[in-house]
Design a protein around this motif. Structure first.
Motif, PDB file in Angstrom:
ATOM      1  N   PHE A 139      21.830 -13.778 -51.651  1.00  0.00           N
ATOM      2  CA  PHE A 139      23.171 -14.739 -51.359  1.00  0.00           C
ATOM      3  C   PHE A 139      24.233 -13.734 -51.939  1.00  0.00           C
ATOM      4  O   PHE A 139      24.168 -13.083 -52.793  1.00  0.00           O
ATOM      5  CB  PHE A 139      23.137 -16.004 -52.146  1.00  0.00           C
ATOM      6  CG  PHE A 139      24.058 -17.169 -51.695  1.00  0.00           C
ATOM      7  CD1 PHE A 139      23.994 -17.204 -50.455  1.00  0.00           C
ATOM      8  CD2 PHE A 139      25.167 -17.853 -52.756  1.00  0.00           C
ATOM      9  CE1 PHE A 139      24.790 -18.431 -49.979  1.00  0.00           C
ATOM     10  CE2 PHE A 139      26.071 -18.564 -51.999  1.00  0.00           C
ATOM     11  CZ  PHE A 139      26.041 -19.010 -50.661  1.00  0.00           C
ATOM     12  N   VAL A 140      25.682 -14.224 -51.638  1.00  0.00           N
ATOM     13  CA  VAL A 140      26.908 -13.588 -52.154  1.00  0.00           C
ATOM     14  C   VAL A 140      27.536 -14.604 -53.038  1.00  0.00           C
ATOM     15  O   VAL A 140      27.887 -15.440 -51.996  1.00  0.00           O
ATOM     16  CB  VAL A 140      27.617 -13.060 -50.974  1.00  0.00           C
ATOM     17  CG1 VAL A 140      28.891 -12.464 -51.523  1.00  0.00           C
ATOM     18  CG2 VAL A 140      26.962 -11.565 -50.349  1.00  0.00           C
ATOM     19  N   SER A 141      27.726 -14.350 -54.251  1.00  0.00           N
ATOM     20  CA  SER A 141      28.033 -15.701 -54.925  1.00  0.00           C
ATOM     21  C   SER A 141      29.571 -15.450 -55.444  1.00  0.00           C
ATOM     22  O   SER A 141      30.156 -16.404 -56.006  1.00  0.00           O
ATOM     23  CB  SER A 141      27.318 -15.624 -56.189  1.00  0.00           C
ATOM     24  OG  SER A 141      27.596 -14.653 -57.076  1.00  0.00           O
ATOM     25  N   SER A 145      27.099 -15.941 -59.945  1.00  0.00           N
ATOM     26  CA  SER A 145      25.803 -16.045 -60.526  1.00  0.00           C
ATOM     27  C   SER A 145      25.114 -14.789 -59.960  1.00  0.00           C
ATOM     28  O   SER A 145      24.942 -14.653 -58.762  1.00  0.00           O
ATOM     29  CB  SER A 145      25.237 -17.217 -59.741  1.00  0.00           C
ATOM     30  OG  SER A 145      23.728 -17.424 -60.426  1.00  0.00           O
ATOM     31  N   ASP A 146      24.158 -14.320 -60.772  1.00  0.00           N
ATOM     32  CA  ASP A 146      23.451 -12.826 -60.676  1.00  0.00           C
ATOM     33  C   ASP A 146      22.054 -13.339 -60.188  1.00  0.00           C
ATOM     34  O   ASP A 146      21.615 -12.868 -58.968  1.00  0.00           O
ATOM     35  CB  ASP A 146      23.439 -12.012 -62.036  1.00  0.00           C
ATOM     36  CG  ASP A 146      23.244 -12.632 -63.454  1.00  0.00           C
ATOM     37  OD1 ASP A 146      22.827 -13.907 -63.245  1.00  0.00           O
ATOM     38  OD2 ASP A 146      23.081 -12.007 -64.226  1.00  0.00           O
ATOM     39  N   LEU A 147      21.462 -14.119 -60.870  1.00  0.00           N
ATOM     40  CA  LEU A 147      20.220 -14.390 -60.556  1.00  0.00           C
ATOM     41  C   LEU A 147      19.744 -15.859 -61.061  1.00  0.00           C
ATOM     42  O   LEU A 147      20.228 -16.295 -62.071  1.00  0.00           O
ATOM     43  CB  LEU A 147      19.362 -13.797 -61.508  1.00  0.00           C
ATOM     44  CG  LEU A 147      18.954 -12.293 -60.827  1.00  0.00           C
ATOM     45  CD1 LEU A 147      17.874 -11.246 -62.017  1.00  0.00           C
ATOM     46  CD2 LEU A 147      18.007 -12.441 -59.444  1.00  0.00           C
ATOM     47  N   ILE A 156      19.106 -14.293 -55.632  1.00  0.00           N
ATOM     48  CA  ILE A 156      19.183 -13.151 -56.175  1.00  0.00           C
ATOM     49  C   ILE A 156      20.790 -12.916 -55.379  1.00  0.00           C
ATOM     50  O   ILE A 156      21.141 -12.745 -54.452  1.00  0.00           O
ATOM     51  CB  ILE A 156      18.752 -11.899 -55.429  1.00  0.00           C
ATOM     52  CG1 ILE A 156      17.146 -12.070 -55.856  1.00  0.00           C
ATOM     53  CG2 ILE A 156      19.391 -10.685 -56.075  1.00  0.00           C
ATOM     54  CD1 ILE A 156      16.351 -11.121 -54.986  1.00  0.00           C
ATOM     55  N   GLY A 157      21.871 -12.900 -56.522  1.00  0.00           N
ATOM     56  CA  GLY A 157      23.426 -12.976 -56.121  1.00  0.00           C
ATOM     57  C   GLY A 157      23.765 -11.312 -55.819  1.00  0.00           C
ATOM     58  O   GLY A 157      23.764 -10.261 -56.808  1.00  0.00           O
ATOM     59  N   ALA A 183      17.987  -1.020 -58.798  1.00  0.00           N
ATOM     60  CA  ALA A 183      16.558  -0.779 -59.570  1.00  0.00           C
ATOM     61  C   ALA A 183      16.350  -1.916 -60.636  1.00  0.00           C
ATOM     62  O   ALA A 183      15.126  -1.834 -60.824  1.00  0.00           O
ATOM     63  CB  ALA A 183      16.349   0.702 -60.172  1.00  0.00           C
ATOM     64  N   TYR A 184      17.114  -2.601 -61.111  1.00  0.00           N
ATOM     65  CA  TYR A 184      17.077  -3.631 -62.227  1.00  0.00           C
ATOM     66  C   TYR A 184      16.503  -4.829 -61.773  1.00  0.00           C
ATOM     67  O   TYR A 184      16.207  -5.703 -62.293  1.00  0.00           O
ATOM     68  CB  TYR A 184      18.251  -3.799 -63.113  1.00  0.00           C
ATOM     69  CG  TYR A 184      18.565  -2.404 -63.841  1.00  0.00           C
ATOM     70  CD1 TYR A 184      18.161  -2.320 -64.948  1.00  0.00           C
ATOM     71  CD2 TYR A 184      19.528  -1.518 -63.433  1.00  0.00           C
ATOM     72  CE1 TYR A 184      18.384  -1.193 -65.850  1.00  0.00           C
ATOM     73  CE2 TYR A 184      19.775  -0.428 -64.006  1.00  0.00           C
ATOM     74  CZ  TYR A 184      19.177  -0.252 -65.165  1.00  0.00           C
ATOM     75  OH  TYR A 184      19.668   0.976 -66.117  1.00  0.00           O
ATOM     76  N   ILE A 185      16.812  -5.201 -60.408  1.00  0.00           N
ATOM     77  CA  ILE A 185      16.535  -6.402 -59.636  1.00  0.00           C
ATOM     78  C   ILE A 185      15.156  -6.997 -59.898  1.00  0.00           C
ATOM     79  O   ILE A 185      14.947  -8.224 -60.732  1.00  0.00           O
ATOM     80  CB  ILE A 185      16.841  -6.486 -58.339  1.00  0.00           C
ATOM     81  CG1 ILE A 185      18.200  -6.252 -57.926  1.00  0.00           C
ATOM     82  CG2 ILE A 185      16.435  -7.870 -57.775  1.00  0.00           C
ATOM     83  CD1 ILE A 185      18.453  -6.207 -56.334  1.00  0.00           C
ATOM     84  N   VAL A 186      13.981  -6.515 -59.626  1.00  0.00           N
ATOM     85  CA  VAL A 186      12.796  -6.744 -59.842  1.00  0.00           C
ATOM     86  C   VAL A 186      12.320  -7.081 -61.274  1.00  0.00           C
ATOM     87  O   VAL A 186      11.732  -8.076 -61.790  1.00  0.00           O
ATOM     88  CB  VAL A 186      11.628  -6.175 -59.033  1.00  0.00           C
ATOM     89  CG1 VAL A 186      10.365  -6.743 -59.329  1.00  0.00           C
ATOM     90  CG2 VAL A 186      11.989  -6.189 -57.606  1.00  0.00           C
ATOM     91  N   PRO A 187      12.589  -6.057 -62.189  1.00  0.00           N
ATOM     92  CA  PRO A 187      12.337  -6.053 -63.625  1.00  0.00           C
ATOM     93  C   PRO A 187      13.025  -7.233 -64.470  1.00  0.00           C
ATOM     94  O   PRO A 187      12.394  -7.950 -64.750  1.00  0.00           O
ATOM     95  CB  PRO A 187      12.911  -4.519 -64.221  1.00  0.00           C
ATOM     96  CG  PRO A 187      12.800  -3.860 -63.116  1.00  0.00           C
ATOM     97  CD  PRO A 187      13.242  -4.592 -61.900  1.00  0.00           C
TER      98      PRO A 187
END
Length: 334
Positions: A139-141, A145-147, A156-157, A183-187
């Motif tokens: 999404f584009v928030s 909201s980031d996550l 996922i924002g 690179a940080y999204i999944v962790p």
């Protein structure tokens, strides 16, 4: 000379052999990856920005009821009409349109993140067979909201995870904004999921208990993402990781000499656990959240020395026991 001001030759060796090579030579377990598991990723921002009328938004709200309920919190509105009107105004705003265009350009191909999520979920299900795969939305928030991570959905924002060089940036301190890249999204998602398995003793409000909690979270994330660099799990740069290891004896001595492990004052605890550009109580060049990093080392030693499985680790709510049985000792500089 400040103990945390220079890396030195020993620290550089540590960076090469402790922080880098273990990830470069890593291979995922083919048996775990052979599971039949598929992640559904809905690029919802694309559908929302294509909507033109209130009726279009009404259709989308009905099409994605979990998103409507959990993320948009429709229950806060007097009526669905007021929600659809707000959405119409937001998504027709010219600045939001430009932001979405940037997101679509950067995240035109999302298959690498989807694949990384699928692999992570397979690892989680391997350790925790009752794990149910949530539906994933992007999404584009508008930097609201980031996550959002629940058992049902993950949102996922994507605007939060634009490159650091991009003109659009969230209103975050620089030291935090640097951690908001692809690179940080999944962790970040995996660390959030770890909380549902991370059992604690609510009566234990010591610094040690919080250190062990975060240590278990990071250990969980590393077990689920074994080939992911530590920097994307804890959010330190490679240099910060190397400096911390090179000065681990000094850091540990600070905790021991100041009798911090059983500290219960929340203001004191925050100095070592809270978000900050540095851990000022130790050094202005020491990275923030050093208590979390130290807790990760203690938990790693506990798992190694006691040969504890990931499920058993996460079920153990006794921080004192984990610490005592870890046999933790700082690693001397190389």
């Amino acid at each position: 000379m400040n103990k945390l001001s220079l890396l030195g030759i020993g620290c550089m060796l540590l960076l090469l052999f402790s922080c880098g090579s273990k990830n470069e030579t890593c291979e995922l377990d083919s048996d775990i990856l052979s599971q039949d598991l598929d992640v559904e990723v809905v690029r919802l921002e694309q559908e929302f920005f294509e909507a033109e009328t209130q009726e279009d938004f009404q259709y989308l709200l009905e099409k994605y009821p979990e998103f409507t309920k959990i993320y948009l919190q429709a229950y806060l509105y007097n009526s669905m009409d007021s929600l659809t009107m707000d959405l119409l105004q937001i998504h027709h705003d010219s600045a939001m349109q430009v932001l979405n265009d940037s997101v679509q350009l950067v995240f035109q191909d999302f298959t690498d993140v989807k694949e990384e999520l699928e692999n992570a979920f397979k690892y989680i299900r391997h350790y925790f067979p009752d794990f149910q795969v949530p539906k994933v939305y992007t999404f584009v928030s508008g930097f609201n909201s980031d996550l959002v991570v629940t058992e049902e959905i993950i949102v996922i924002g994507l605007d939060y995870f634009l490159p650091a060089s991009h003109s659009f940036q969230p209103e975050l301190p620089r030291y935090m904004a640097e951690r908001y890249e692809k690179a940080y999204i999944v962790p970040m998602i995996v660390t959030a999921i770890s909380s549902r398995y991370n059992q604690t003793d609510p009566r234990d409000n010591t610094l040690l208990a919080e250190m062990i909690y975060y240590g278990k979270s990071y250990h969980f994330t590393k077990a689920v993402l074994p080939c992911t660099s530590d920097q994307f799990i804890i959010g330190y740069t490679p240099d910060q990781i190397a400096e911390s290891f090179a000065n681990e004896e000094y850091i540990w001595a600070h905790f021991v000499e100041n009798e911090l492990l059983y500290e219960t004052n929340p203001f004191e605890i925050r100095k070592y656990m809270g978000e900050a550009p540095f851990t000022d109580a130790i050094s202005t060049v020491a990275p923030g959240r050093l208590g979390r990093w130290l807790g990760w080392n203690i938990v790693d030693d506990y798992v190694f020395n006691q040969d504890v499985s990931l499920p058993n680790l996460m079920r153990n709510s006794n921080a004192e026991e984990i610490f005592r049985q870890s046999g933790y000792r700082p690693r001397p500089p190389a």
